[in-house]
Motif scaffolding. Structure first.
Motif, PDB file in Angstrom:
ATOM      1  N   SER A 189       0.817  -1.216   0.000  1.00  0.00           N
ATOM      2  CA  SER A 189       0.000   0.000   0.000  1.00  0.00           C
ATOM      3  C   SER A 189       0.850   1.265   0.000  1.00  0.00           C
ATOM      4  N   SER A 238       5.137   3.897  -3.296  1.00  0.00           N
ATOM      5  CA  SER A 238       5.720   5.131  -3.833  1.00  0.00           C
ATOM      6  C   SER A 238       7.043   5.480  -3.164  1.00  0.00           C
ATOM      7  N   ASN A 289       9.659   0.899  -9.460  1.00  0.00           N
ATOM      8  CA  ASN A 289       8.837   1.604 -10.446  1.00  0.00           C
ATOM      9  C   ASN A 289       8.028   0.611 -11.281  1.00  0.00           C
ATOM     10  N   GLU A 318       5.316  -0.888  -9.035  1.00  0.00           N
ATOM     11  CA  GLU A 318       4.230   0.057  -8.816  1.00  0.00           C
ATOM     12  C   GLU A 318       3.355   0.176 -10.056  1.00  0.00           C
ATOM     13  N   GLU A 319       3.989   0.189 -11.231  1.00  0.00           N
ATOM     14  CA  GLU A 319       3.215   0.255 -12.469  1.00  0.00           C
ATOM     15  C   GLU A 319       2.389  -1.012 -12.656  1.00  0.00           C
ATOM     16  N   PHE A 375       1.248  -2.966 -10.225  1.00  0.00           N
ATOM     17  CA  PHE A 375       0.138  -2.915  -9.283  1.00  0.00           C
ATOM     18  C   PHE A 375      -0.949  -1.960  -9.776  1.00  0.00           C
ATOM     19  N   ARG A 376      -0.517  -0.835 -10.348  1.00  0.00           N
ATOM     20  CA  ARG A 376      -1.494   0.123 -10.857  1.00  0.00           C
ATOM     21  C   ARG A 376      -2.294  -0.484 -12.007  1.00  0.00           C
ATOM     22  N   LEU A 377      -1.595  -1.165 -12.920  1.00  0.00           N
ATOM     23  CA  LEU A 377      -2.296  -1.798 -14.032  1.00  0.00           C
ATOM     24  C   LEU A 377      -3.217  -2.910 -13.537  1.00  0.00           C
ATOM     25  N   GLN A 378      -2.753  -3.632 -12.509  1.00  0.00           N
ATOM     26  CA  GLN A 378      -3.599  -4.704 -11.976  1.00  0.00           C
ATOM     27  C   GLN A 378      -4.878  -4.149 -11.366  1.00  0.00           C
ATOM     28  N   ARG A 379      -4.725  -3.073 -10.574  1.00  0.00           N
ATOM     29  CA  ARG A 379      -5.916  -2.472  -9.984  1.00  0.00           C
ATOM     30  C   ARG A 379      -6.842  -1.930 -11.061  1.00  0.00           C
ATOM     31  N   SER A 380      -6.230  -1.294 -12.073  1.00  0.00           N
ATOM     32  CA  SER A 380      -7.056  -0.777 -13.175  1.00  0.00           C
ATOM     33  C   SER A 380      -7.727  -1.920 -13.930  1.00  0.00           C
TER      34      SER A 380
END
Length: 453
Positions: free
Chosen positions: A196, A199, A223, A226-227, A229-234
């Motif tokens: 969580s 960053s 990096n 994080e990208e 995880f962001r794509l997974q959440r999206s």
């Protein structure tokens, strides 16, 4: 044991061993120098005794013993022994430290000069031939002063070795702590990084050493994580939304049909609508499964020889069969090449899916339902170009169209889930290839796939 302590002990051990070797080398050199100097003095004493006792300008034995008694030229516990040519003892300094055997006499006559050691006593034997008849002269003494000097040197070197080892241990621990301090900061920051809180980044420093490079690479990995995880959440968010919409529609239609007393024709229309929604869900599920398969490591995907020319032709016929109103024009350059020249190593099912998605999208977005496909071969790669003259993809969305569930503004009102192009891109990257897109009002939209042979 911690890395700090291991490095400290290792560096101390290395320096200590090297210092011990240096001290031992220095001690041996000093010992050899002492021995060499003392033997030279013994030879000088033997020659002096020869000149004074049996030489041309000789003096009497009593006078020489007087000189010897008053220690004007003697060494500690010195003894001078002289034998004539018939091995008869003609002079002895009065002490009885040394016993000369016939074998020793024979060796001195053969070698002319020799030396040996008996206990603490150093002995030199020379063949003195200033006159016609050669004499054998033996000089022996104990280098007590030189031995004490060497012993003091050994004690000094040993004490210096212990002192320097202790200093190295303390200094090594201090400097190793300073060197490993960035690792402690890295460990502390790593403990603060969670799923969580991706960053956060590691302190990189400005020295440019290996620890700085490690922190930089770790930050680049963060990096990417994080990208991801962001794509997974999206991905999960968009997939949930896309799945919820048809499921809600299906649920609503079935509930209305159960509550209402519809005619058979109306029920059939409802069932046809539900069937369309189910087929859409099926296509989405297949697309998500294919997207997951294309995201695997290339080593986990079965690879084999693929005839790309034949595969493109098969996909062209399949697209035209499923969309009768669409025309796919295929242009193959280098027609003189044999079938083996169009072969590459890859996964035929995945490549078939990628080519189908591009041609199907071309038919869907083309204004005249015509798609132009060009296939060419170079020395190291194949290039597939899919072109249509449909609606233009906005320039600010040329990269976004390869993100799952992201569709360009030109796709508004057209069926689709935003899975086809991301799937195609992952399949191309899985085959170590590249995909590019160009879109303008004058030239239309062109997708270019480059695959290595």
């Amino acid at each position: 044991m911690s890395l700090h302590n291991r490095l400290t002990l290792l560096s101390t051990a290395i320096v200590s061993v090297l210092l011990a070797i240096f001290c031992l080398f220095l001690y041996l050199i000093a010992q050899q120098y002492r021995k060499h100097e003392f033997l030279n003095r013994l030879r000088a004493e033997a020659l002096t005794a020869g000149h004074l006792l049996v030489g041309q300008d000789r003096i009497g034995p009593d006078l020489y013993k007087l000189i010897d008694k008053n220690q004007l030229t003697v060494l500690p516990d010195e003894e001078i022994i002289i034998y004539d040519a018939k091995n008869r003892l003609i002079y002895e300094s009065g002490t009885d430290y040394l016993t000369v055997t016939p074998s020793i006499l024979a060796r001195v006559r053969e070698l002319e000069t020799t030396h040996w050691r008996e206990g603490d006593r150093e002995i030199v034997g020379i063949r003195f031939a200033e006159q016609t008849a050669p004499y054998l002269i033996f000089a022996s003494a104990i280098d007590s002063r030189g031995v004490r000097t060497i012993q003091d040197l050994a004690k000094l070197l040993g004490g210096g070795w212990f002192l320097m080892t202790g200093i190295m241990l303390v200094a090594g621990r201090y400097f190793m702590g300073r060197i490993l301090q960035p690792i402690s900061r890295i460990n502390q920051r790593i403990d603060e990084i969670t799923a969580s809180n991706l960053s956060l980044r590691l302190p990189e420093g400005k020295s440019g050493d290996e620890l700085t490079q490690l922190a930089q690479r770790f930050n680049r990995m963060l990096n990417r994580l994080e990208e991801a995880f962001r794509l997974q959440r999206s991905f999960v968010s968009h997939a949930s939304h896309e799945l919820r919409t048809p499921l809600t529609a299906i649920t609503g239609q079935l509930q209305v049909s159960l509550l209402a007393d519809d005619e058979p024709e109306e029920l059939r229309a409802t069932l046809r609508s539900v069937l369309d929604d189910v087929r859409g869900l099926n296509r989405m599920a297949n697309g998500l499964l294919a997207l997951a398969n294309a995201s695997m490591d290339s080593s986990a995907v079965p690879m084999g020889p693929v005839q790309i020319k034949a595969l493109v032709e098969q996909v062209r016929h399949e697209v035209q069969r499923l969309q009768p109103g669409c025309t796919v024009e295929l242009r193959v350059e280098s027609q003189n090449e044999s079938d083996d020249d169009w072969q590459l190593t890859g996964s035929e099912p995945l490549l078939r899916t990628a080519f189908f998605n591009l041609m199907d999208n071309g038919c869907k977005f083309s204004s005249n339902h015509t798609v132009t496909v060009s296939l060419s071969a170079t020395g190291k790669s194949f290039q597939l170009t899919v072109h249509n003259t449909g609606s233009v993809i906005p320039s600010d969305q040329l990269t976004a169209i390869f993100i799952p569930f992201q569709r360009g503004r030109n796709a508004s009102g057209l069926p689709g889930f935003g899975i086809g192009l991301p799937l195609t891109e992952r399949i191309v990257k899985l085959h170590q290839g590249q995909i590019e897109v160009h879109s303008s009002a004058e030239a239309g939209t062109t997708f270019v796939i480059t695959l290595p042979r």
